[in-house]
Scaffold this motif. Structure first.
Motif, PDB file in Angstrom:
ATOM      1  N   HIS A   1      -4.631   6.330 -14.836  1.00 53.42           N
ATOM      2  CA  HIS A   1      -5.024   5.681 -13.591  1.00 53.42           C
ATOM      3  C   HIS A   1      -4.973   6.641 -12.394  1.00 53.42           C
ATOM      4  O   HIS A   1      -3.989   7.354 -12.194  1.00 53.42           O
ATOM      5  N   ARG A   2      -6.025   6.603 -11.598  1.00 54.93           N
ATOM      6  CA  ARG A   2      -6.077   7.340 -10.341  1.00 54.93           C
ATOM      7  C   ARG A   2      -5.405   6.511  -9.246  1.00 54.93           C
ATOM      8  O   ARG A   2      -5.251   5.280  -9.389  1.00 54.93           O
ATOM      9  N   PRO A   3      -5.030   7.120  -8.130  1.00 56.38           N
ATOM     10  CA  PRO A   3      -4.559   6.309  -6.990  1.00 56.38           C
ATOM     11  C   PRO A   3      -5.558   5.226  -6.606  1.00 56.38           C
ATOM     12  O   PRO A   3      -5.169   4.117  -6.229  1.00 56.38           O
ATOM     13  N   GLU A   4      -6.855   5.554  -6.719  1.00 60.09           N
ATOM     14  CA  GLU A   4      -7.875   4.551  -6.384  1.00 60.09           C
ATOM     15  C   GLU A   4      -7.826   3.348  -7.322  1.00 60.09           C
ATOM     16  O   GLU A   4      -8.127   2.217  -6.910  1.00 60.09           O
TER      17      GLU A   4
ATOM     18  N   ASP B   1       0.820  -1.209   0.000  1.00 60.65           N
ATOM     19  CA  ASP B   1       0.000   0.000   0.000  1.00 60.65           C
ATOM     20  C   ASP B   1       0.856   1.262   0.000  1.00 60.65           C
ATOM     21  O   ASP B   1       0.516   2.249  -0.667  1.00 60.65           O
ATOM     22  N   ASN B   2       1.962   1.241   0.759  1.00 56.17           N
ATOM     23  CA  ASN B   2       2.769   2.458   0.848  1.00 56.17           C
ATOM     24  C   ASN B   2       3.617   2.707  -0.393  1.00 56.17           C
ATOM     25  O   ASN B   2       4.369   3.673  -0.451  1.00 56.17           O
ATOM     26  N   ASP B   3       3.501   1.828  -1.406  1.00 55.85           N
ATOM     27  CA  ASP B   3       4.166   2.052  -2.693  1.00 55.85           C
ATOM     28  C   ASP B   3       3.277   2.801  -3.677  1.00 55.85           C
ATOM     29  O   ASP B   3       3.742   3.199  -4.758  1.00 55.85           O
TER      30      ASP B   3
ATOM     31  N   THR C   1      -7.236  -0.552  -6.248  1.00 55.81           N
ATOM     32  CA  THR C   1      -8.096  -1.662  -6.647  1.00 55.81           C
ATOM     33  C   THR C   1      -7.265  -2.826  -7.178  1.00 55.81           C
ATOM     34  O   THR C   1      -7.513  -3.991  -6.840  1.00 55.81           O
ATOM     35  N   MET C   2      -6.276  -2.528  -8.012  1.00 58.31           N
ATOM     36  CA  MET C   2      -5.410  -3.594  -8.527  1.00 58.31           C
ATOM     37  C   MET C   2      -4.710  -4.316  -7.393  1.00 58.31           C
ATOM     38  O   MET C   2      -4.597  -5.550  -7.392  1.00 58.31           O
ATOM     39  N   LEU C   3      -4.229  -3.570  -6.401  1.00 57.90           N
ATOM     40  CA  LEU C   3      -3.521  -4.194  -5.285  1.00 57.90           C
ATOM     41  C   LEU C   3      -4.464  -5.028  -4.425  1.00 57.90           C
ATOM     42  O   LEU C   3      -4.079  -6.082  -3.906  1.00 57.90           O
ATOM     43  N   LYS C   4      -5.695  -4.585  -4.302  1.00 61.69           N
ATOM     44  CA  LYS C   4      -6.693  -5.342  -3.547  1.00 61.69           C
ATOM     45  C   LYS C   4      -6.993  -6.683  -4.197  1.00 61.69           C
ATOM     46  O   LYS C   4      -7.176  -7.698  -3.518  1.00 61.69           O
ATOM     47  N   LEU C   5      -7.014  -6.707  -5.527  1.00 62.43           N
ATOM     48  CA  LEU C   5      -7.468  -7.887  -6.257  1.00 62.43           C
ATOM     49  C   LEU C   5      -6.336  -8.814  -6.707  1.00 62.43           C
ATOM     50  O   LEU C   5      -6.585  -9.999  -6.955  1.00 62.43           O
TER      51      LEU C   5
ATOM     52  N   GLY D   1       0.834  -7.906  -6.667  1.00 64.25           N
ATOM     53  CA  GLY D   1       1.683  -6.866  -7.233  1.00 64.25           C
ATOM     54  C   GLY D   1       3.145  -7.153  -6.979  1.00 64.25           C
ATOM     55  O   GLY D   1       3.524  -7.634  -5.908  1.00 64.25           O
ATOM     56  N   VAL D   2       3.986  -6.840  -7.963  1.00 57.41           N
ATOM     57  CA  VAL D   2       5.431  -7.007  -7.848  1.00 57.41           C
ATOM     58  C   VAL D   2       6.080  -5.643  -8.004  1.00 57.41           C
ATOM     59  O   VAL D   2       5.701  -4.858  -8.891  1.00 57.41           O
ATOM     60  N   ALA D   3       7.063  -5.344  -7.138  1.00 59.03           N
ATOM     61  CA  ALA D   3       7.770  -4.067  -7.168  1.00 59.03           C
ATOM     62  C   ALA D   3       9.254  -4.295  -7.411  1.00 59.03           C
ATOM     63  O   ALA D   3       9.819  -5.295  -6.968  1.00 59.03           O
ATOM     64  N   ILE D   4       9.882  -3.338  -8.115  1.00 59.23           N
ATOM     65  CA  ILE D   4      11.338  -3.279  -8.225  1.00 59.23           C
ATOM     66  C   ILE D   4      11.772  -1.969  -7.577  1.00 59.23           C
ATOM     67  O   ILE D   4      11.287  -0.899  -7.939  1.00 59.23           O
ATOM     68  N   GLU D   5      12.719  -2.084  -6.641  1.00 56.97           N
ATOM     69  CA  GLU D   5      13.133  -0.925  -5.856  1.00 56.97           C
ATOM     70  C   GLU D   5      14.653  -0.794  -5.888  1.00 56.97           C
ATOM     71  O   GLU D   5      15.379  -1.790  -5.833  1.00 56.97           O
ATOM     72  N   THR D   6      15.143   0.432  -5.990  1.00 60.14           N
ATOM     73  CA  THR D   6      16.577   0.691  -5.925  1.00 60.14           C
ATOM     74  C   THR D   6      17.021   0.722  -4.459  1.00 60.14           C
ATOM     75  O   THR D   6      16.183   0.811  -3.551  1.00 60.14           O
ATOM     76  N   PRO D   7      18.337   0.666  -4.207  1.00 56.35           N
ATOM     77  CA  PRO D   7      18.807   0.679  -2.814  1.00 56.35           C
ATOM     78  C   PRO D   7      18.354   1.898  -2.020  1.00 56.35           C
ATOM     79  O   PRO D   7      18.233   1.829  -0.792  1.00 56.35           O
ATOM     80  N   ASP D   8      18.091   3.032  -2.691  1.00 59.27           N
ATOM     81  CA  ASP D   8      17.653   4.219  -1.953  1.00 59.27           C
ATOM     82  C   ASP D   8      16.145   4.289  -1.776  1.00 59.27           C
ATOM     83  O   ASP D   8      15.604   5.295  -1.303  1.00 59.27           O
ATOM     84  N   GLY D   9      15.437   3.198  -2.146  1.00 57.01           N
ATOM     85  CA  GLY D   9      13.997   3.136  -1.916  1.00 57.01           C
ATOM     86  C   GLY D   9      13.143   3.683  -3.034  1.00 57.01           C
ATOM     87  O   GLY D   9      11.930   3.855  -2.861  1.00 57.01           O
ATOM     88  N   THR D  10      13.734   3.955  -4.188  1.00 57.36           N
ATOM     89  CA  THR D  10      12.968   4.468  -5.323  1.00 57.36           C
ATOM     90  C   THR D  10      12.315   3.327  -6.083  1.00 57.36           C
ATOM     91  O   THR D  10      12.986   2.367  -6.469  1.00 57.36           O
ATOM     92  N   LEU D  11      11.011   3.433  -6.301  1.00 60.66           N
ATOM     93  CA  LEU D  11      10.281   2.423  -7.066  1.00 60.66           C
ATOM     94  C   LEU D  11      10.528   2.674  -8.549  1.00 60.66           C
ATOM     95  O   LEU D  11      10.244   3.757  -9.062  1.00 60.66           O
ATOM     96  N   ILE D  12      11.065   1.652  -9.251  1.00 60.30           N
ATOM     97  CA  ILE D  12      11.364   1.833 -10.680  1.00 60.30           C
ATOM     98  C   ILE D  12      10.607   0.848 -11.564  1.00 60.30           C
ATOM     99  O   ILE D  12      10.720   0.913 -12.793  1.00 60.30           O
ATOM    100  N   GLY D  13       9.830  -0.058 -10.965  1.00 65.34           N
ATOM    101  CA  GLY D  13       9.093  -1.019 -11.783  1.00 65.34           C
ATOM    102  C   GLY D  13       7.932  -1.624 -11.033  1.00 65.34           C
ATOM    103  O   GLY D  13       7.980  -1.780  -9.809  1.00 65.34           O
TER     104      GLY D  13
END
Length: 284
Positions: free
Chosen positions: A40-43, A23-25, A47-51, A54-66
């Motif tokens: 796409h809205r935040p909402e 959620d915090n991503d 919805t996608m995350l609820k259903l 989800g997969v995230a790619i994050e850099t060492p400094d915490g930046t979401l890049i994928g």
């Protein structure tokens, strides 16, 4: 379906962290889609995350890049919202993301909507085209009149909900679309629903979908009924292999994009009725 685990799967060659999306991503994820010009809205991300998974790619400094999602839908799974930040393109991250999403889908038939840029990769991964999706959108500036009486065409009621769910059984994505609907119309014959269209908030305004019916004529009547109540609203539809679009263009909408729908695995249709319009491209 988001995981509470924060465990990373390290990519030592890039010093990247692969992990479940949380959620915090969503603020950063929304920023990624905004930079692509996606509506796409935040909402919609929530919805996608609820259903889905989800997969995230994050850099060492915490930046979401994928990002990427796998949405299980009974015997199929829809893969969507696959985004790799422009600065990280060309490093094989798109293929690696797809490999993870395909693993999450398991033995389900996998479905996705391919951009021109993404289609070659998906073909290499075993996906084949099977239909075209036309994205219509715009401000409804000339709402059609309510169509002439079509036998069984009427407004959706609370008493229809159980029968509507049965049109796409065991599909949490379909259930959520019904839950979010602000208006719906159905076609009933001999006590059975043979047509459905829903209107709900999405993206820049509203979305009409799914559109399910026995025939193109029924689908047109369902869409016309919802559009007749949408004067002045920004509306989008994602139609599958539309045969004609006079209703939409005369209402003020235009086809702004055509994308290929692709499948990996045997043809499976968990819906009771043919689907003329998608819930949206990322949700099938």
């Amino acid at each position: 379906m988001s995981s509470s685990s924060s465990q990373c799967s390290a990519d030592t060659s890039q010093e990247l962290c692969w992990r479940p999306l949380h959620d915090n991503d969503l603020v950063q994820a929304h920023g990624l889609s905004q930079r692509l010009g996606w509506p796409h809205r935040p909402e919609d991300w929530a919805t996608m995350l609820k259903l889905g998974h989800g997969v995230a790619i994050e850099t060492p400094d915490g930046t979401l890049i994928g990002t990427g999602f796998c949405l299980p839908q009974n015997h199929t799974a829809t893969l969507g919202l696959v985004i790799i930040d422009d600065a990280w393109q060309g490093k094989g991250l798109g293929r690696a993301m797809m490999t993870r999403l395909m693993a999450l889908a398991g033995d389900r038939t996998q479905l996705l909507v391919a951009t021109v840029a993404g289609a070659p990769l998906y073909q290499k991964l075993g996906f084949t085209p099977f239909s075209t999706v036309c994205q219509y959108q715009g401000m409804v500036t000339n709402a059609p009149e309510t169509p002439e009486a079509l036998e069984g065409l009427r407004a959706m009621t609370e008493q229809d909900i159980e029968a509507i769910m049965a049109l796409s059984p065991d599909n949490a994505v379909h259930v959520e679309a019904v839950r979010q609907a602000t208006q719906g119309v159905v076609i009933e014959r001999d006590g059975q629903l043979v047509g459905l269209a829903l209107r709900r908030p999405y993206g820049r305004g509203e979305h009409i979908g799914p559109v399910m019916a026995e025939s193109p004529e029924q689908a047109q009547a369902l869409m016309a009924t919802l559009l007749s109540h949408a004067e002045g609203a920004f509306v989008r539809l994602d139609l599958v292999d539309p045969q004609e679009d006079h209703l939409l263009t005369e209402s003020g909408l235009a086809c702004v994009d055509r994308v290929v729908r692709m499948r990996r695995g045997p043809a499976v249709d968990d819906s009771v009725l043919p689907r003329f319009g998608l819930i949206n491209q990322a949700m099938g």
